[in-house]
Scaffold this motif. Structure first.
Motif, mmCIF file in Angstrom:
data_model
loop_
_atom_site.group_PDB
_atom_site.id
_atom_site.type_symbol
_atom_site.label_atom_id
_atom_site.label_comp_id
_atom_site.label_asym_id
_atom_site.label_seq_id
_atom_site.Cartn_x
_atom_site.Cartn_y
_atom_site.Cartn_z
ATOM 1 N N VAL A 86 -1.106 -16.624 8.326
ATOM 2 C CA VAL A 86 -0.786 -18.019 7.921
ATOM 3 C C VAL A 86 -2.189 -18.828 7.807
ATOM 4 O O VAL A 86 -3.151 -18.689 9.054
ATOM 5 C CB VAL A 86 0.148 -18.902 8.808
ATOM 6 C CG1 VAL A 86 0.465 -20.119 8.338
ATOM 7 C CG2 VAL A 86 1.588 -17.990 8.995
ATOM 8 N N ALA A 87 -2.416 -19.577 6.885
ATOM 9 C CA ALA A 87 -3.772 -20.450 6.717
ATOM 10 C C ALA A 87 -3.088 -21.578 6.428
ATOM 11 O O ALA A 87 -2.016 -21.886 6.049
ATOM 12 C CB ALA A 87 -4.765 -19.915 5.742
ATOM 13 N N VAL A 88 -4.023 -22.748 6.713
ATOM 14 C CA VAL A 88 -3.491 -24.120 6.397
ATOM 15 C C VAL A 88 -4.699 -24.777 5.379
ATOM 16 O O VAL A 88 -5.849 -24.508 5.386
ATOM 17 C CB VAL A 88 -3.452 -25.049 7.415
ATOM 18 C CG1 VAL A 88 -4.653 -25.112 8.522
ATOM 19 C CG2 VAL A 88 -3.091 -26.421 7.285
ATOM 20 N N ARG A 100 -4.819 -18.201 10.777
ATOM 21 C CA ARG A 100 -5.894 -17.228 10.161
ATOM 22 C C ARG A 100 -7.251 -17.957 9.790
ATOM 23 O O ARG A 100 -8.506 -17.598 9.687
ATOM 24 C CB ARG A 100 -5.495 -16.462 9.275
ATOM 25 C CG ARG A 100 -4.574 -15.472 9.987
ATOM 26 C CD ARG A 100 -5.207 -14.157 10.603
ATOM 27 N NE ARG A 100 -4.486 -12.906 10.926
ATOM 28 C CZ ARG A 100 -4.502 -11.857 10.242
ATOM 29 N NH1 ARG A 100 -5.060 -11.801 9.089
ATOM 30 N NH2 ARG A 100 -3.477 -10.975 10.494
ATOM 31 N N ALA A 101 -7.131 -19.123 9.089
ATOM 32 C CA ALA A 101 -8.145 -19.796 8.184
ATOM 33 C C ALA A 101 -7.746 -21.385 8.282
ATOM 34 O O ALA A 101 -6.454 -21.540 8.191
ATOM 35 C CB ALA A 101 -8.509 -19.022 7.205
ATOM 36 N N ALA A 102 -8.714 -22.018 7.669
ATOM 37 C CA ALA A 102 -8.194 -23.323 7.359
ATOM 38 C C ALA A 102 -9.191 -24.066 6.279
ATOM 39 O O ALA A 102 -10.492 -23.809 6.253
ATOM 40 C CB ALA A 102 -8.459 -24.516 8.488
ATOM 41 N N ALA A 103 -8.682 -24.829 5.230
ATOM 42 C CA ALA A 103 -9.470 -25.537 4.259
ATOM 43 C C ALA A 103 -9.276 -26.915 4.220
ATOM 44 O O ALA A 103 -8.230 -27.212 4.330
ATOM 45 C CB ALA A 103 -9.248 -24.788 2.852
ATOM 46 N N LEU A 104 -10.270 -27.703 4.214
ATOM 47 C CA LEU A 104 -10.198 -29.257 4.330
ATOM 48 C C LEU A 104 -10.705 -29.734 3.091
ATOM 49 O O LEU A 104 -11.943 -29.491 2.408
ATOM 50 C CB LEU A 104 -11.013 -29.762 5.658
ATOM 51 C CG LEU A 104 -10.944 -28.903 7.064
ATOM 52 C CD1 LEU A 104 -11.667 -29.880 7.940
ATOM 53 C CD2 LEU A 104 -9.522 -28.736 7.515
ATOM 54 N N VAL A 105 -9.854 -30.609 2.218
ATOM 55 C CA VAL A 105 -10.328 -31.016 0.937
ATOM 56 C C VAL A 105 -10.297 -32.465 1.244
ATOM 57 O O VAL A 105 -9.264 -33.308 1.393
ATOM 58 C CB VAL A 105 -9.557 -30.535 -0.071
ATOM 59 C CG1 VAL A 105 -9.733 -31.160 -1.396
ATOM 60 C CG2 VAL A 105 -9.315 -28.879 -0.106
ATOM 61 N N LEU A 153 -9.226 -18.745 0.514
ATOM 62 C CA LEU A 153 -7.997 -18.779 1.359
ATOM 63 C C LEU A 153 -7.378 -17.287 1.207
ATOM 64 O O LEU A 153 -6.947 -16.782 2.113
ATOM 65 C CB LEU A 153 -6.981 -19.926 0.942
ATOM 66 C CG LEU A 153 -7.503 -21.153 1.329
ATOM 67 C CD1 LEU A 153 -6.421 -22.180 0.854
ATOM 68 C CD2 LEU A 153 -7.258 -21.340 2.904
ATOM 69 N N THR A 154 -7.098 -16.725 0.020
ATOM 70 C CA THR A 154 -6.480 -15.524 -0.177
ATOM 71 C C THR A 154 -7.133 -14.522 0.645
ATOM 72 O O THR A 154 -6.771 -13.705 1.173
ATOM 73 C CB THR A 154 -6.288 -15.208 -1.421
ATOM 74 O OG1 THR A 154 -5.674 -16.299 -2.184
ATOM 75 C CG2 THR A 154 -5.820 -13.998 -1.989
ATOM 76 N N ALA A 155 -8.578 -14.214 0.358
ATOM 77 C CA ALA A 155 -9.318 -13.368 0.984
ATOM 78 C C ALA A 155 -9.269 -13.545 2.365
ATOM 79 O O ALA A 155 -9.380 -12.496 3.153
ATOM 80 C CB ALA A 155 -11.013 -13.387 0.430
ATOM 81 N N ARG A 156 -9.227 -14.705 3.115
ATOM 82 C CA ARG A 156 -9.271 -14.676 4.496
ATOM 83 C C ARG A 156 -7.948 -14.382 5.083
ATOM 84 O O ARG A 156 -7.730 -13.962 6.357
ATOM 85 C CB ARG A 156 -9.424 -16.161 4.811
ATOM 86 C CG ARG A 156 -11.085 -16.466 5.190
ATOM 87 C CD ARG A 156 -11.557 -16.351 3.788
ATOM 88 N NE ARG A 156 -13.209 -16.324 4.043
ATOM 89 C CZ ARG A 156 -14.045 -15.890 3.244
ATOM 90 N NH1 ARG A 156 -13.262 -15.792 2.030
ATOM 91 N NH2 ARG A 156 -15.268 -15.739 3.252
ATOM 92 N N LEU A 157 -6.790 -14.167 4.335
ATOM 93 C CA LEU A 157 -5.587 -13.747 4.780
ATOM 94 C C LEU A 157 -5.349 -12.186 4.355
ATOM 95 O O LEU A 157 -4.195 -11.889 4.345
ATOM 96 C CB LEU A 157 -4.548 -14.686 4.063
ATOM 97 C CG LEU A 157 -4.451 -16.172 4.556
ATOM 98 C CD1 LEU A 157 -3.301 -16.723 3.761
ATOM 99 C CD2 LEU A 157 -3.879 -16.016 6.110
ATOM 100 N N ASP A 158 -6.575 -11.770 3.907
ATOM 101 C CA ASP A 158 -6.597 -10.201 3.595
ATOM 102 C C ASP A 158 -5.644 -9.961 2.350
ATOM 103 O O ASP A 158 -5.030 -8.724 2.214
ATOM 104 C CB ASP A 158 -5.986 -9.378 4.641
ATOM 105 C CG ASP A 158 -6.937 -9.462 5.777
ATOM 106 O OD1 ASP A 158 -6.248 -9.309 6.937
ATOM 107 O OD2 ASP A 158 -8.139 -9.637 5.911
#
Length: 373
Positions: free
Chosen positions: A218-220, A241-246, A348-353
């Motif tokens: 799961v990422a956010v 697993r990861a986070a992106a801030l926009v 994001l897709t890559a960081r979730l494998d």
């Protein structure tokens, strides 16, 4: 509410035209037709008229959806309901003096989105828990897909970020577009939750019981004030697993923010005093050291909001964090979708494998000019 915000600024001369222009890229980012947006918002004399004109547009699309559904034109009906949801959401962007009326607008957006998904994606699942409500959407043909949680911001909700959801779904990632405390369909019954990691934790607990998604991946992604909520979760919820801030804030200065932001904060926090206290909590300086997951910060060079320190500072304080900077992007980068959204969805897709595993993004400015995409 004894310390309700002063909304007299809504009648400020010249404010309607400025607000219409500022919100135009946001409407584009939400998937609305800009010609329709220009027609609907033309001639506003006061921002107090904004909710009514946007709601009238939404009502027309919802009626068209009902008519199409009655004739068996399922696709057309679903698309009309989805457009209605976007317009209802837009109607709620302006602070409303009538809390009950604002709640009805949010409920209408929620209902229209549910009607759209029932026809367009009947496999979409409504998830509701303590402090959250939203839709889990799964990519077609993918079993045990990872999930990205989409967190809205100050005056936003789950009905806004369709393009983000669709970009992730197209890459084989499930999405949970949510309203948190004080947001969207929950704005009338709750207030902002500074400890947002608790909300995201409960979302992950719920995802574990859902079929065909992998709740261990799961990422956010948080947008606008949602970026601060997402950073809080990234620092304190170890299962992410990861986070992106926009377009997220690094820090808020209550005395520096414009009346519109102060009034919206007051309504979403339950009063002016509560909003001041909340604004003091919005400061990422103390969280940077605790963020250990991969972090992407997306920032537009034209994003300048008084009283808001942008989150690009965080990218320099977190080990391994990446900055995707778009010089010509505004707040939420609705003016530059092609320059950040595909790359962010890939990241994001890559960081979730996921199936599009790639190397790190190149930080710094993207190309500009006619060949920039």
């Amino acid at each position: 509410m004894t310390d309700a915000p002063d909304l007299s600024f809504l009648d400020t001369p010249g404010l309607p035209a400025a607000f219409v222009a500022e919100t135009r890229p946001r409407a584009h980012g939400a998937g609305l037709d800009l010609y329709a947006y220009d027609r609907v918002t033309a001639g506003l004399r006061s921002l107090t008229e904004w909710p009514d004109v946007c709601r009238a547009a939404a009502d027309r699309h919802r009626a068209a959806g009902a008519a199409a559904a009655g004739e068996g034109r399922t696709r057309t009906a679903g698309e009309a309901y989805r457009t209605a949801a976007r317009w209802y959401h837009l109607a709620g962007l302006v602070p409303h003096p009538d809390r009950a009326a604002a709640a009805r607008i949010a409920a209408a957006a929620d209902r229209a989105m549910g009607e759209a998904l029932a026809l367009l994606e009947p496999e979409a699942e409504r998830l509701v828990g303590e402090g959250f409500a939203g839709w889990l959407r799964r990519p077609a043909g993918v079993r045990r897909a990872p999930v990205v949680v989409i967190v809205p911001g100050l005056d936003s909700g789950k009905e806004e970020f369709h393009r983000v959801a669709e970009a992730l779904l197209a890459r084989g990632t499930a999405v949970f577009a949510m309203d948190g405390p004080g947001q969207g369909s929950l704005a009338a019954t709750s207030t902002f939750e500074p400890d947002y990691h608790l909300v995201v934790g409960r979302v992950i607990d719920t995802l574990r019981a859902c079929g065909d998604v992998d709740a261990s991946r799961v990422a956010v992604i948080g947008l606008s004030l949602g970026g601060w909520f997402a950073a809080t979760a990234a620092a304190r919820e170890p299962r992410l697993r990861a986070a992106a801030l926009v377009s997220g804030p690094y820090r808020l200065d209550w005395d520096g923010v414009v009346p519109f932001v102060r009034a919206t904060l007051a309504q979403r926090c339950g009063g002016t005093a509560a909003a001041r206290a909340f604004a003091r909590r919005v400061d990422l300086a103390g969280l940077a050291a605790a963020i250990e997951v991969p972090l992407l910060v997306v920032e537009g060079g034209e994003d300048r909001i008084p009283g808001v320190t942008n989150a690009d500072l965080l990218a320099h304080q977190v080990d391994g964090a990446e900055l995707l900077f778009v010089p010509h992007g505004n707040h939420l980068l609705g003016t530059a979708l092609a320059d950040w959204l595909p790359a962010t969805a890939d990241w994001l897709t890559a960081r979730l494998d996921g199936p599009l595993a790639t190397g790190p993004l190149t930080p710094g400015p993207l190309p500009t000019g006619p060949d920039a995409g």
